[in-house]
Enzyme design. Structure first.
Site, mmCIF file in Angstrom:
data_model
loop_
_atom_site.group_PDB
_atom_site.id
_atom_site.type_symbol
_atom_site.label_atom_id
_atom_site.label_comp_id
_atom_site.label_asym_id
_atom_site.label_seq_id
_atom_site.Cartn_x
_atom_site.Cartn_y
_atom_site.Cartn_z
ATOM 1 N N ASN A 8 74.266 24.644 19.595
ATOM 2 C CA ASN A 8 75.290 25.596 19.006
ATOM 3 C C ASN A 8 76.302 25.896 20.419
ATOM 4 O OD1 ASN A 8 76.781 27.665 18.149
ATOM 5 N ND2 ASN A 8 75.363 29.094 17.853
ATOM 6 N N LYS A 10 78.681 27.570 20.394
ATOM 7 C CA LYS A 10 79.461 28.804 20.301
ATOM 8 C C LYS A 10 80.983 28.757 20.583
ATOM 9 C CE LYS A 10 75.114 30.997 21.217
ATOM 10 N NZ LYS A 10 74.111 32.064 21.469
ATOM 11 N N HIS A 93 74.172 33.549 11.976
ATOM 12 C CA HIS A 93 73.638 33.840 13.227
ATOM 13 C C HIS A 93 73.651 35.281 13.803
ATOM 14 C CE1 HIS A 93 73.677 33.418 17.643
ATOM 15 N NE2 HIS A 93 73.363 32.323 17.480
ATOM 16 N N GLU A 95 74.877 36.568 16.095
ATOM 17 C CA GLU A 95 76.062 37.054 16.742
ATOM 18 C C GLU A 95 77.215 37.528 15.696
ATOM 19 O OE1 GLU A 95 76.454 33.875 19.471
ATOM 20 O OE2 GLU A 95 75.017 34.884 20.642
ATOM 21 N N GLU A 162 65.526 33.123 15.821
ATOM 22 C CA GLU A 162 66.224 33.463 17.029
ATOM 23 C C GLU A 162 66.284 35.028 17.046
ATOM 24 O OE1 GLU A 162 69.149 30.100 18.392
ATOM 25 O OE2 GLU A 162 70.272 31.570 17.117
ATOM 26 N N GLY A 168 70.790 34.455 24.808
ATOM 27 C CA GLY A 168 71.463 34.416 26.171
ATOM 28 C C GLY A 168 71.126 35.503 27.102
ATOM 29 N N SER A 200 67.459 31.343 24.681
ATOM 30 C CA SER A 200 67.359 31.284 26.185
ATOM 31 C C SER A 200 66.479 30.088 26.334
ATOM 32 C CB SER A 200 66.872 32.561 26.786
ATOM 33 O OG SER A 200 67.671 33.514 26.737
HETATM 34 P P1 13P Z 1 71.317 30.722 24.192
HETATM 35 O O1 13P Z 1 70.433 29.461 24.145
HETATM 36 O O2 13P Z 1 72.378 30.707 24.702
HETATM 37 O O3 13P Z 1 70.396 32.069 24.442
HETATM 38 O O4 13P Z 1 71.562 30.795 22.712
HETATM 39 C C1 13P Z 1 70.790 30.654 21.471
HETATM 40 C C2 13P Z 1 71.563 30.842 20.170
HETATM 41 O O5 13P Z 1 72.108 31.695 19.918
HETATM 42 C C3 13P Z 1 71.714 29.320 19.526
HETATM 43 O O6 13P Z 1 72.174 29.486 18.503
#
Ligand code: 13P
Length: 239
Positions: A8, A10, A93, A95, A162, A168, A200
């Site tokens: 991903n 992002k 997600h 976020e 997640e 993150g 992470s």
């Molecule tokens: P990170 O790997 O940056 O922690 O993010 C995980 C994530 O949100 C994947 O969708």
């Protein structure tokens, strides 16, 4: 069954960078022991699709709306994504949930993605305070139940666990806690569901997660968008 490495990206990459990184994925996937998918930002989708067209890497998207057309300024229709060759669409997600997406919205999106022949990758996970209160399974069960009630029983789907606090932050959920949550998810999602872990994950720490029997693969954010980390992942997958 082969496991899935799902990247991903992002909002980390410009379109030129995304196209270049897609080439590394296409090359790495040739000798990888895992299946590979990448979800670039919307503006890079078409260019990345061209790079991946003849490769073993599946194209993903990071979100989709729940309608296929109409007066919805700024939204992207599942139908538009399917037309670009997208196979997997991330929905719910954390976020996006943090910006107001409810379980109901996520469920509608998952159903719309499935209706256009793509696989929704439905993200579930608890907040830090919910885990501290021991409510993580209750939260994830409710998120899953809403999504599964909206999906036709024959529709394929992928679940990604997640936990919000692990994303993150450099602090992944421990493999033991991932195993416990995946067992809980499997009880609801069924014996054949692919269940990913994300939060992470990087080239140094991924192995214990990938080796868990109930983990169908990894959903990786930051590290999946860094060329050096991508090289390290594919070196590990080739060995
Ligand atoms: P990170 O790997 O940056 O922690 O993010 C995980 C994530 O949100 C994947 O969708």
């Amino acid at each position: 069954m082969r496991k899935l490495f799902f990247a991903n990206w992002k909002m980390y990459l410009g379109d030129d960078e995304a196209e270049a990184l897609a080439r590394s994925y296409a090359e790495g996937a040739l000798s990888a022991s895992v299946d590979v998918a990448v979800a670039p930002g919307f503006t890079a989708l078409e260019r990345v699709a061209r790079v991946l067209a003849a490769s073993k890497v599946a194209l993903g998207a990071q979100d989709a709306f729940w309608k296929d057309e109409g007066a919805y300024t700024g939204e992207v229709a599942p139908k538009q994504l399917a037309a670009l060759g997208v196979k997997h669409v991330i929905v719910g997600h954390s976020e996006r949930r943090a910006m107001g997406e409810t379980d109901e919205i996520v469920a509608r999106k998952a159903a719309a993605v499935a209706a256009d022949g793509m696989t929704p990758v439905v993200c579930v996970g608890e907040l830090k305070e919910e885990r501290e209160a021991g409510r993580q399974e209750e939260i994830v069960r409710a998120q899953l139940a809403a999504m599964m009630a909206a999906l036709p029983s024959e529709a394929p789907f992928i679940v990604a666990y997640e936990p919000r606090w692990a994303i993150g932050t450099g602090t992944p959920c421990s493999p033991d806690d991932v195993a416990k949550m995946h067992a809980c998810i499997r009880g609801i999602a069924g014996p054949d569901a692919a269940i990913l872990y994300g939060g992470s994950v990087d080239p140094e720490n991924f192995r214990p997660y990938l080796d868990l029997p109930d983990v169908g693969g990894l959903l990786v954010g930051g590290a999946s968008a860094r060329p050096d980390a991508v090289r390290a992942f594919f070196e590990a997958f080739a060995s």
